[in-house]
Motif scaffolding. Structure first.
Motif, PDB file in Angstrom:
ATOM      1  N   ILE A  97      48.396  35.176  30.937  1.00  0.00           N
ATOM      2  CA  ILE A  97      48.818  35.934  29.464  1.00  0.00           C
ATOM      3  C   ILE A  97      47.347  35.541  28.718  1.00  0.00           C
ATOM      4  O   ILE A  97      46.734  36.319  27.852  1.00  0.00           O
ATOM      5  CB  ILE A  97      49.412  35.309  29.106  1.00  0.00           C
ATOM      6  N   ARG A  98      46.981  34.015  28.521  1.00  0.00           N
ATOM      7  CA  ARG A  98      46.045  33.538  27.492  1.00  0.00           C
ATOM      8  C   ARG A  98      44.765  34.185  27.753  1.00  0.00           C
ATOM      9  O   ARG A  98      43.909  33.998  26.993  1.00  0.00           O
ATOM     10  CB  ARG A  98      46.123  31.710  28.203  1.00  0.00           C
ATOM     11  N   GLN A  99      44.588  34.109  29.318  1.00  0.00           N
ATOM     12  CA  GLN A  99      43.539  34.897  29.443  1.00  0.00           C
ATOM     13  C   GLN A  99      42.922  36.105  28.975  1.00  0.00           C
ATOM     14  O   GLN A  99      41.723  36.796  28.939  1.00  0.00           O
ATOM     15  CB  GLN A  99      43.180  34.864  30.997  1.00  0.00           C
ATOM     16  N   LYS A 100      44.015  36.945  29.031  1.00  0.00           N
ATOM     17  CA  LYS A 100      43.772  38.258  28.108  1.00  0.00           C
ATOM     18  C   LYS A 100      44.274  38.364  27.186  1.00  0.00           C
ATOM     19  O   LYS A 100      43.608  38.957  26.110  1.00  0.00           O
ATOM     20  CB  LYS A 100      45.550  39.279  28.639  1.00  0.00           C
ATOM     21  N   TYR A 101      44.555  37.521  26.306  1.00  0.00           N
ATOM     22  CA  TYR A 101      44.424  37.453  25.004  1.00  0.00           C
ATOM     23  C   TYR A 101      43.372  37.115  24.352  1.00  0.00           C
ATOM     24  O   TYR A 101      42.515  37.548  23.291  1.00  0.00           O
ATOM     25  CB  TYR A 101      45.730  36.209  24.106  1.00  0.00           C
ATOM     26  N   LEU A 102      42.526  36.086  24.787  1.00  0.00           N
ATOM     27  CA  LEU A 102      40.906  35.552  25.136  1.00  0.00           C
ATOM     28  C   LEU A 102      39.728  36.724  24.976  1.00  0.00           C
ATOM     29  O   LEU A 102      39.109  36.996  23.903  1.00  0.00           O
ATOM     30  CB  LEU A 102      41.305  34.486  25.884  1.00  0.00           C
ATOM     31  N   MET A 103      40.270  37.144  25.841  1.00  0.00           N
ATOM     32  CA  MET A 103      40.210  38.944  25.863  1.00  0.00           C
ATOM     33  C   MET A 103      40.091  39.901  25.186  1.00  0.00           C
ATOM     34  O   MET A 103      38.820  39.969  24.390  1.00  0.00           O
ATOM     35  CB  MET A 103      40.198  39.639  28.145  1.00  0.00           C
ATOM     36  N   ASP A 104      40.845  39.844  24.876  1.00  0.00           N
ATOM     37  CA  ASP A 104      41.131  41.334  23.816  1.00  0.00           C
ATOM     38  C   ASP A 104      40.521  40.273  22.539  1.00  0.00           C
ATOM     39  O   ASP A 104      39.788  41.383  21.258  1.00  0.00           O
ATOM     40  CB  ASP A 104      42.850  41.623  23.111  1.00  0.00           C
ATOM     41  N   ASN A 105      40.933  38.791  21.876  1.00  0.00           N
ATOM     42  CA  ASN A 105      40.585  38.333  20.758  1.00  0.00           C
ATOM     43  C   ASN A 105      38.783  38.540  20.833  1.00  0.00           C
ATOM     44  O   ASN A 105      38.110  39.464  19.447  1.00  0.00           O
ATOM     45  CB  ASN A 105      40.472  37.030  20.417  1.00  0.00           C
ATOM     46  N   SER A 106      38.168  38.707  22.028  1.00  0.00           N
ATOM     47  CA  SER A 106      37.236  38.511  22.111  1.00  0.00           C
ATOM     48  C   SER A 106      36.384  39.771  21.688  1.00  0.00           C
ATOM     49  O   SER A 106      35.561  39.969  21.099  1.00  0.00           O
ATOM     50  CB  SER A 106      36.298  38.295  23.304  1.00  0.00           C
ATOM     51  N   GLN A 107      36.964  41.034  21.841  1.00  0.00           N
ATOM     52  CA  GLN A 107      36.698  42.168  21.552  1.00  0.00           C
ATOM     53  C   GLN A 107      36.675  42.519  20.342  1.00  0.00           C
ATOM     54  O   GLN A 107      35.738  43.136  19.983  1.00  0.00           O
ATOM     55  CB  GLN A 107      37.633  43.136  22.677  1.00  0.00           C
ATOM     56  N   GLN A 108      37.250  41.816  20.018  1.00  0.00           N
ATOM     57  CA  GLN A 108      38.087  42.808  18.685  1.00  0.00           C
ATOM     58  C   GLN A 108      36.635  41.808  17.165  1.00  0.00           C
ATOM     59  O   GLN A 108      35.641  42.541  16.772  1.00  0.00           O
ATOM     60  CB  GLN A 108      38.979  41.886  17.941  1.00  0.00           C
ATOM     61  N   GLN A 109      36.302  40.286  17.998  1.00  0.00           N
ATOM     62  CA  GLN A 109      35.166  39.223  17.548  1.00  0.00           C
ATOM     63  C   GLN A 109      34.215  40.486  17.971  1.00  0.00           C
ATOM     64  O   GLN A 109      33.170  40.706  16.576  1.00  0.00           O
ATOM     65  CB  GLN A 109      35.363  38.296  17.705  1.00  0.00           C
ATOM     66  N   ILE A 229      39.551  42.451  34.000  1.00  0.00           N
ATOM     67  CA  ILE A 229      38.757  41.130  33.404  1.00  0.00           C
ATOM     68  C   ILE A 229      39.344  40.687  32.534  1.00  0.00           C
ATOM     69  O   ILE A 229      40.030  41.072  30.927  1.00  0.00           O
ATOM     70  CB  ILE A 229      37.415  42.314  32.816  1.00  0.00           C
ATOM     71  N   GLY A 230      39.306  39.193  32.365  1.00  0.00           N
ATOM     72  CA  GLY A 230      39.705  38.611  31.254  1.00  0.00           C
ATOM     73  C   GLY A 230      38.712  37.590  30.887  1.00  0.00           C
ATOM     74  O   GLY A 230      37.788  36.928  31.240  1.00  0.00           O
ATOM     75  N   GLY A 231      39.493  36.241  29.861  1.00  0.00           N
ATOM     76  CA  GLY A 231      38.585  35.784  29.306  1.00  0.00           C
ATOM     77  C   GLY A 231      37.959  35.773  28.283  1.00  0.00           C
ATOM     78  O   GLY A 231      37.889  36.905  28.074  1.00  0.00           O
ATOM     79  N   PRO A 232      37.367  35.119  27.089  1.00  0.00           N
ATOM     80  CA  PRO A 232      36.143  35.385  26.167  1.00  0.00           C
ATOM     81  C   PRO A 232      34.456  35.782  26.276  1.00  0.00           C
ATOM     82  O   PRO A 232      33.778  35.617  25.244  1.00  0.00           O
ATOM     83  CB  PRO A 232      36.672  34.609  25.402  1.00  0.00           C
ATOM     84  N   SER A 233      34.370  35.309  27.791  1.00  0.00           N
ATOM     85  CA  SER A 233      32.809  35.384  27.592  1.00  0.00           C
ATOM     86  C   SER A 233      32.306  36.285  28.234  1.00  0.00           C
ATOM     87  O   SER A 233      30.840  36.172  27.701  1.00  0.00           O
ATOM     88  CB  SER A 233      32.889  34.897  29.380  1.00  0.00           C
ATOM     89  N   ALA A 234      32.833  37.208  27.596  1.00  0.00           N
ATOM     90  CA  ALA A 234      32.051  39.273  27.522  1.00  0.00           C
ATOM     91  C   ALA A 234      31.498  38.841  26.400  1.00  0.00           C
ATOM     92  O   ALA A 234      30.776  39.689  26.195  1.00  0.00           O
ATOM     93  CB  ALA A 234      33.163  40.173  28.109  1.00  0.00           C
TER      94      ALA A 234
END
Length: 344
Positions: A97-109, A229-234
């Motif tokens: 769930i944390r990885q999904k949140y980080l991905m979602d937040n990364s997308q918005q930024q 895909i999860g996490g903020p690295s993209a």
């Protein structure tokens, strides 16, 4: 003799099968894939590119005795202690769930950075406090789950996670609060009695780690299909793809471009894990250019990990090891990557 051999073979098979289910306190990390971003990122009315922008991934799973042993023999696989991946007391579900949140937040930024660069409008809508994890033995356990979104406390709408934390911590252990939250689209309402923390008897809480959840609305609309895909690295590569679709000038110029790095709302590119494996994935996909975070190593990081180096240095070493012609380009910001593509 035949029966003995059959028995030995059966026992060996049983041991191998059992070993595949035993979890060790490690993760095994290996090269993943390089995914073309054009099918993943859709800007309404966006422009098409002659070349390709790609995000890179790693494959990572909890180690078993078998995968742990194999990782020691295979090239480009890495064994990582579980404490380097998951937070203390974090379950598998909470980690995902944390990885999904980080991905979602990364997308918005990424959208924000690209829209700022292209001069396009957007706005944020606050949606509540997002629960990342629940601490064992605290009042929220069994009531709140990771992924829940808390919107109201004692009848008051929540406008920030700080407001929620300040409100709760002003109360005493044993006091009750009523929270309203959303889970899987369904609204719920529960009473929770506060409890003091074991490491601070004067501090009361319900035992959750939390962050703010906001939703970005842009014109034109941006849709990202990243379920697997999860996490903020993209973040960096998302921002480049969105910008390229927003503007008439094609920054790819027919090239295959890969990379990695987190992105914050100011366009700063941050450090990621698994850079070596991502270099391998990009090379296998035929990338000509690879963007790597040129992150600053603070004295504290160096103290805790004397061998640590900037992602860029790690990427260069791996590129030399595999003998690729792919250019490794250091970036500290979104503009670094954009300026390189425009000038080259």
């Amino acid at each position: 003799m035949k029966n003995k051999l059959t028995a030995v073979a059966f026992i060996f098979l049983l041991v191998i099968t059992a070993s595949s289910f035993i979890k060790l306190p490690y993760y095994v990390m290996k090269p993943g894939d390089a995914h073309e971003l054009a099918p993943i990122v859709k800007v309404t009315g966006g422009n098409k590119a002659e070349g390709t922008l790609m995000l890179t991934t790693i494959k990572m799973g909890e180690a078993t005795p078998i995968s742990y042993a194999i990782a020691h023999w295979l090239d480009y696989e890495e064994i990582v202690p579980i404490d380097n991946v998951r937070s203390p007391h974090e379950t598998d579900q909470e980690y995902n769930i944390r990885q999904k949140y980080l991905m979602d937040n990364s997308q918005q930024q990424a959208i924000q950075v690209a829209f700022d660069a292209a001069g396009k409008p957007y706005k944020y809508i606050y949606e509540g406090v997002y629960v990342l994890s629940v601490f064992p033995g605290m009042p929220a356990e069994g009531i709140i789950q990771a992924g829940d979104r808390i919107t109201v406390v004692d009848g008051k709408n929540i406008e920030s996670s700080k407001q929620f934390t300040d409100y709760v911590q002003a109360k005493q252990p044993g006091d009750e609060i009523t929270i309203q939250f959303v889970r899987d689209g369904e609204e719920k309402k529960k009473k929770i009695a506060l409890k003091s923390f074991s490491n601070n008897r004067n501090k009361a809480g319900i035992g959750i780690s939390l962050t703010d959840q906001k939703r970005l609305i842009s014109t034109p609309e941006v849709q990202l299909k990243t379920e697997s895909i999860g996490g903020p690295s993209a973040g960096l590569m998302f921002s480049l793809e969105i910008y390229n679709q927003l503007t008439e000038q094609d920054i790819t110029k027919g090239r295959k471009i890969a990379g990695t790095g987190t992105i914050d709302s100011d366009g700063k590119v941050g450090r990621i894990g698994g850079i070596e494996q991502k270099v391998v994935a990009a090379d296998r996909a035929g990338a000509e250019i690879f963007f790597a975070p040129n992150d600053e190593i603070t004295p504290e990081l160096k103290r805790n990990n004397p061998d640590i180096e900037p992602n860029y240095n790690e990427a260069v070493k791996m590129a030399k090891e595999i003998g690729t012609d792919m250019k490794i380009i250091p970036v500290k910001t979104f503009n670094d990557a954009l300026d390189y593509l425009l000038a080259s």
